[in-house]
Every structure is written in structure tokens, then in C-alpha cells.
Design an enzyme around this catalytic site. Structure first.
Site, PDB file in Angstrom:
ATOM      1  CB  ILE A  16      69.531 -72.614-119.086  1.00  0.00           C
ATOM      2  CG1 ILE A  16      70.465 -73.582-119.520  1.00  0.00           C
ATOM      3  CG2 ILE A  16      68.187 -72.886-119.508  1.00  0.00           C
ATOM      4  CD1 ILE A  16      70.274 -75.063-119.165  1.00  0.00           C
ATOM      5  CG  ASN A  29      55.420 -81.973-120.673  1.00  0.00           C
ATOM      6  OD1 ASN A  29      55.294 -82.541-121.856  1.00  0.00           O
ATOM      7  ND2 ASN A  29      55.539 -80.677-120.324  1.00  0.00           N
ATOM      8  CG  ASP A  39      59.146 -77.292-121.244  1.00  0.00           C
ATOM      9  OD1 ASP A  39      59.662 -77.287-122.261  1.00  0.00           O
ATOM     10  OD2 ASP A  39      58.230 -78.099-120.923  1.00  0.00           O
ATOM     11  CB  THR A 123      65.148 -79.596-108.278  1.00  0.00           C
ATOM     12  OG1 THR A 123      65.674 -78.438-109.459  1.00  0.00           O
ATOM     13  CG2 THR A 123      66.470 -80.628-108.408  1.00  0.00           C
TER      14      THR A 123
HETATM   15  N1  AR6 Z   1      67.105 -71.320-116.496  1.00  0.00           N
HETATM   16  C1  AR6 Z   1      67.821 -72.383-115.741  1.00  0.00           C
HETATM   17  N2  AR6 Z   1      67.220 -72.972-114.715  1.00  0.00           N
HETATM   18  C2  AR6 Z   1      65.772 -72.298-114.558  1.00  0.00           C
HETATM   19  C3  AR6 Z   1      65.173 -71.468-115.623  1.00  0.00           C
HETATM   20  C4  AR6 Z   1      66.063 -71.020-116.710  1.00  0.00           C
HETATM   21  N3  AR6 Z   1      65.457 -70.147-117.377  1.00  0.00           N
HETATM   22  N4  AR6 Z   1      63.798 -71.221-115.201  1.00  0.00           N
HETATM   23  C5  AR6 Z   1      63.559 -72.353-114.198  1.00  0.00           C
HETATM   24  N5  AR6 Z   1      64.841 -73.103-113.792  1.00  0.00           N
HETATM   25  P1  AR6 Z   1      61.549 -76.792-113.544  1.00  0.00           P
HETATM   26  P2  AR6 Z   1      60.817 -79.823-113.246  1.00  0.00           P
HETATM   27  C6  AR6 Z   1      65.276 -73.959-112.709  1.00  0.00           C
HETATM   28  O1  AR6 Z   1      60.104 -76.626-112.555  1.00  0.00           O
HETATM   29  O2  AR6 Z   1      61.011 -80.070-111.953  1.00  0.00           O
HETATM   30  C7  AR6 Z   1      57.622 -78.030-116.506  1.00  0.00           C
HETATM   31  O3  AR6 Z   1      56.301 -77.403-116.668  1.00  0.00           O
HETATM   32  C8  AR6 Z   1      64.106 -73.888-111.795  1.00  0.00           C
HETATM   33  O4  AR6 Z   1      64.207 -73.203-110.765  1.00  0.00           O
HETATM   34  O5  AR6 Z   1      61.566 -76.218-114.836  1.00  0.00           O
HETATM   35  O6  AR6 Z   1      62.067 -80.986-114.173  1.00  0.00           O
HETATM   36  C9  AR6 Z   1      57.731 -79.127-117.948  1.00  0.00           C
HETATM   37  O7  AR6 Z   1      56.968 -78.918-118.849  1.00  0.00           O
HETATM   38  C10 AR6 Z   1      64.547 -75.423-111.150  1.00  0.00           C
HETATM   39  O8  AR6 Z   1      65.623 -75.360-110.462  1.00  0.00           O
HETATM   40  O9  AR6 Z   1      61.557 -78.625-114.200  1.00  0.00           O
HETATM   41  C11 AR6 Z   1      57.607 -80.327-116.737  1.00  0.00           C
HETATM   42  O10 AR6 Z   1      56.047 -80.737-116.774  1.00  0.00           O
HETATM   43  C12 AR6 Z   1      64.928 -76.262-112.426  1.00  0.00           C
HETATM   44  O11 AR6 Z   1      64.960 -75.338-113.532  1.00  0.00           O
HETATM   45  C13 AR6 Z   1      57.826 -79.909-115.508  1.00  0.00           C
HETATM   46  O12 AR6 Z   1      57.918 -78.658-115.427  1.00  0.00           O
HETATM   47  C14 AR6 Z   1      63.838 -77.320-112.847  1.00  0.00           C
HETATM   48  O13 AR6 Z   1      62.692 -76.860-112.388  1.00  0.00           O
HETATM   49  C15 AR6 Z   1      59.380 -80.319-114.984  1.00  0.00           C
HETATM   50  O14 AR6 Z   1      59.663 -80.224-113.789  1.00  0.00           O
END
Ligand code: AR6
Length: 176
Positions: A16, A29, A39, A123
Site C-alpha cells: 500500500i 494502534n 503500520d 486481519t
Molecule cells: N501493504 C498492504 N497491506 C499490508 C502491508 C503493506 N505494506 N503490510 C502488511 N499488510 P496488520 P492489524 C497487511 O497486522 O491486524 C500493528 O503493529 C497484512 O498482511 O498490519 O489491524 C499496529 O501498530 C494484513 O492483511 O494490522 C497495530 O498494533 C493487513 O495488512 C496492529 O499491528 C493488516 O495486518 C494492527 O493489527
């Protein structure tokens, strides 16, 4: 308003942080402190000023959304939203995830953003089942787009093939 709002929804697979859009949504978060996943990727690509801007805001409750500039990202803005941690589904998770999407879309509208890209909020680390989360994402986007001119376009940015397939399955279903 468009006759078929699905014409204003796109699914892409990739990172993204590379998207040249009005805003990317961050799965943040509550503390707005740089974490892992999307993030971490957004903070890395935007540069250290993003954390400074987040610190000035101070935090964001689950289901709400706040806006910062995109700094070194191609995107003009980052909309930081906090999805729920999934605890089995009995703790109001669905309505909190709906709120995260709806409040992000509302922020995009307020900033006059034409294209907004969402990751699959909650997710990853937060453990939300993919099919349930993609159903909510697509349902809220469809409802919003039916009722609003802005944003013109919603991009669902899947990081992996399974996530892309989940969005495509949702979108191939009847418009709810
Ligand atoms: N581009 C697009 N999607 C991505 C990318 C990227 N570069 N990297 C990961 N994803 P997550 P959450 C996807 O864990 O579950 C953090 O530590 C990933 O594969 O990023 O909302 C924050 O600080 C998955 O499909 O977010 C919070 O503490 C999606 O993004 C916590 O994680 C969301 O995974 C939030 O957890």
C-alpha cells in the site's frame, strides 16, 4: 451518484505504501505508536515526521480515525484508524470494524480525497477472520459510496493472494 457503486471499488494486490492515491489508510494502534505490519511499512516509507504528527494527535480510540499528512509517501494523507482486536466475535468487534471503515471514509470525504486505499484492517496481528472482515469492508464501502460522492474511489489493497481472493469473492456476490 453512480448507478453501480462497484464501479468505484478496485482490488489490487501489493504494498500500500507504493500507491499514488489521495490517502492510504493505516491499521494503527490506539496509541498511534509505530508498530509492525502495514503500520510499520507506512511509517518506514513516510519517514520520521509521521510519528511526530501522530504524537501531536496523541491517540485514537478503536473504531475512530485521524488524519496526518503522508510526508514521504506518494499519498497526500494517511488516515490512521484503529480496528478491533478479534476476541471471538462477542465483543462488538463487527460494529467496531464497521466504524473503523466508515469513519475513515468520512475523514476522506472531509479532506476532499478522491481515492482512498485500505489495507485489510484487523486481519493481521489483530486476528480478525478474513472472510468476515472482507465482508464488512465491502459492505460498508458499498453503502458509503451509494450515499456519498466522495471519495470517488475505494481501493482495497491486499498484501497477499488469499486477501485478494476474499475481496473478489465478496464483490462477485450480489450488491447488498
Ligand atoms: N501493504 C498492504 N497491506 C499490508 C502491508 C503493506 N505494506 N503490510 C502488511 N499488510 P496488520 P492489524 C497487511 O497486522 O491486524 C500493528 O503493529 C497484512 O498482511 O498490519 O489491524 C499496529 O501498530 C494484513 O492483511 O494490522 C497495530 O498494533 C493487513 O495488512 C496492529 O499491528 C493488516 O495486518 C494492527 O493489527
Amino acid at each position: 451518484m453512480a448507478d453501480n457503486v462497484d464501479d468505484r471499488i478496485e482490488v489490487v494486490q501489493g504494498d500500500i505504501t507504493t500507491l499514488d492515491v489521495g490517502a492510504v489508510v493505516n491499521a494503527a494502534n490506539k496509541q498511534l505508536k509505530r508498530g509492525g505490519g502495514v503500520d510499520g511499512a507506512i511509517h518506514k516509507a513516510a519517514g520520521p515526521k509521521l510519528q511526530e504528527a501522530c504524537d501531536e494527535i496523541g491517540g485514537c480510540p478503536t473504531g475512530q480515525a485521524v488524519v496526518t499528512p503522508g510526508f514521504d509517501l506518494p499519498a497526500d494523507y494517511v488516515i490512521h484508524t484503529v480496528g478491533p482486536v478479534y476476541h471471538g466475535g462477542d465483543r462488538n468487534e463487527d460494529s467496531l470494524l464497521e466504524s473503523a471503515y466508515r469513519n475513515s471514509l468520512m475523514r476522506a470525504e472531509n479532506y476532499g480525497i478522491r481515492t482512498v486505499a485500505f489495507p485489510a484492517i484487523s486481519t493481521g496481528v489483530y486476528g480478525y477472520p478474513l472472510s468476515r472482515a472482507s465482508h464488512i469492508a465491502v459492505s460498508v464501502a458499498r453503502q458509503w459510496l451509494r450515499e456519498h460522492d466522495l471519495p470517488k474511489k475505494v481501493v482495497f489493497c491486499a498484501f497477499d493472494a488469499a486477501t485478494k481472493a476474499a475481496y473478489q469473492a465478496e464483490l462477485s456476490g450480489e450488491e447488498a
